[in-house]
Design a protein around this motif. Sequence first.
Motif, PDB file in Angstrom:
ATOM      1  N   SER A  59       0.832  -1.212   0.000  1.00 52.07           N
ATOM      2  CA  SER A  59       0.000   0.000   0.000  1.00 52.07           C
ATOM      3  C   SER A  59       0.860   1.252   0.000  1.00 52.07           C
ATOM      4  O   SER A  59       0.525   2.254  -0.646  1.00 52.07           O
ATOM      5  CB  SER A  59      -0.925   0.020   1.225  1.00 52.07           C
ATOM      6  N   GLN A  96      -7.283   0.905   0.044  1.00 46.54           N
ATOM      7  CA  GLN A  96      -7.948  -0.166   0.784  1.00 46.54           C
ATOM      8  C   GLN A  96      -9.214   0.327   1.505  1.00 46.54           C
ATOM      9  O   GLN A  96     -10.041  -0.486   1.904  1.00 46.54           O
ATOM     10  CB  GLN A  96      -6.975  -0.821   1.773  1.00 46.54           C
ATOM     11  N   ASP A 111      -5.533  -1.161  -4.921  1.00 50.34           N
ATOM     12  CA  ASP A 111      -5.091  -1.872  -3.720  1.00 50.34           C
ATOM     13  C   ASP A 111      -6.190  -2.849  -3.302  1.00 50.34           C
ATOM     14  O   ASP A 111      -7.266  -2.425  -2.882  1.00 50.34           O
ATOM     15  CB  ASP A 111      -4.829  -0.852  -2.599  1.00 50.34           C
TER      16      ASP A 111
HETATM   17 MG   LIG Z   1      -2.003  -2.787   2.119  1.00 52.69          MG
END
Ligand SMILES: [Mg+2]
Length: 220
Positions: free
Chosen positions: A47, A92, A165
């Motif tokens: 990320s 996310q 993501d």
């Molecule tokens: Mg992540």
Amino acid sequence: MAAVAAFDLYRFFHAREAETLALRGVSLTLESGELVAVVGPSGSGKSTLLTCLAGLDEPDGGHVEVLGQRLTRRPEAERARIRAAAIGVLMQSDNLIPTLTVADNVMVPMRLASCVDTTRVDLLLSRVGLTERRHARPGQLSGGELARAGLAVALAATPSVLLADEPTGEVDALTEARILEFLQAECVSGMAILIATHSVAIGARADRVVRLRDGRIVDA
Ligand SMILES: [Mg+2]
Ligand SMILES: Nc1ncnc2c1ncn2[C@@H]1O[C@H](COP(=O)(O)OP(=O)(O)OP(=O)(O)O)[C@@H](O)[C@H]1O
């Protein structure tokens, strides 16, 4: 010219005594039309890499180029302009504006890129399986629906580069396969797609798999 390229990226986080070396010299190039999966254990830096590539975070070392233009160490307004024109981002969480419906959320990047296209809104919502939920607000969606709505938003302005993501983190295998098929079709039209994922299915269908461990790219 690469769609997106990272040159020797470093990112450190400090919390009290502890220092986390989230990225330690990551270099990566995506050409137009490539679908690349970034895999690695939780905490390996996936990320962090995506937020740096999107210009949502500034690396402590190295730099990012998008379509040959340096994105790193520019004023936020300039990064936002480059992002709006060329990059779709799915993080996310927190991809949607809570007060807007799903369909209106998809319109936001189109407005920013001056390419409002209601036919594409319908197409995207259909491809991610959310036609029936187009008038719902984010607070009324399940985890998988939120991720799929976020993906529709990220794809809205037909970006040159999609950074996603865990787009299929909370969806069933059939839905994942449909989304993957759609993303592969976007690649054929020239989009460069980088997906951070734990999904074996995505890894298997990607053109290339990049493995991260402890903030570094490692060999398979
Ligand atoms: Mg992540
Ligand atoms: N804002 C932050 N402040 C402090 N540490 C952070 C921050 N963001 C990330 N980290 C740390 O950096 C490391 C890499 O995190 P990152 O979120 O990039 O991992 P990831 O590979 O995406 O993991 P996951 O698969 O769980 O999503 C982790 O050790 C994480 O705790």
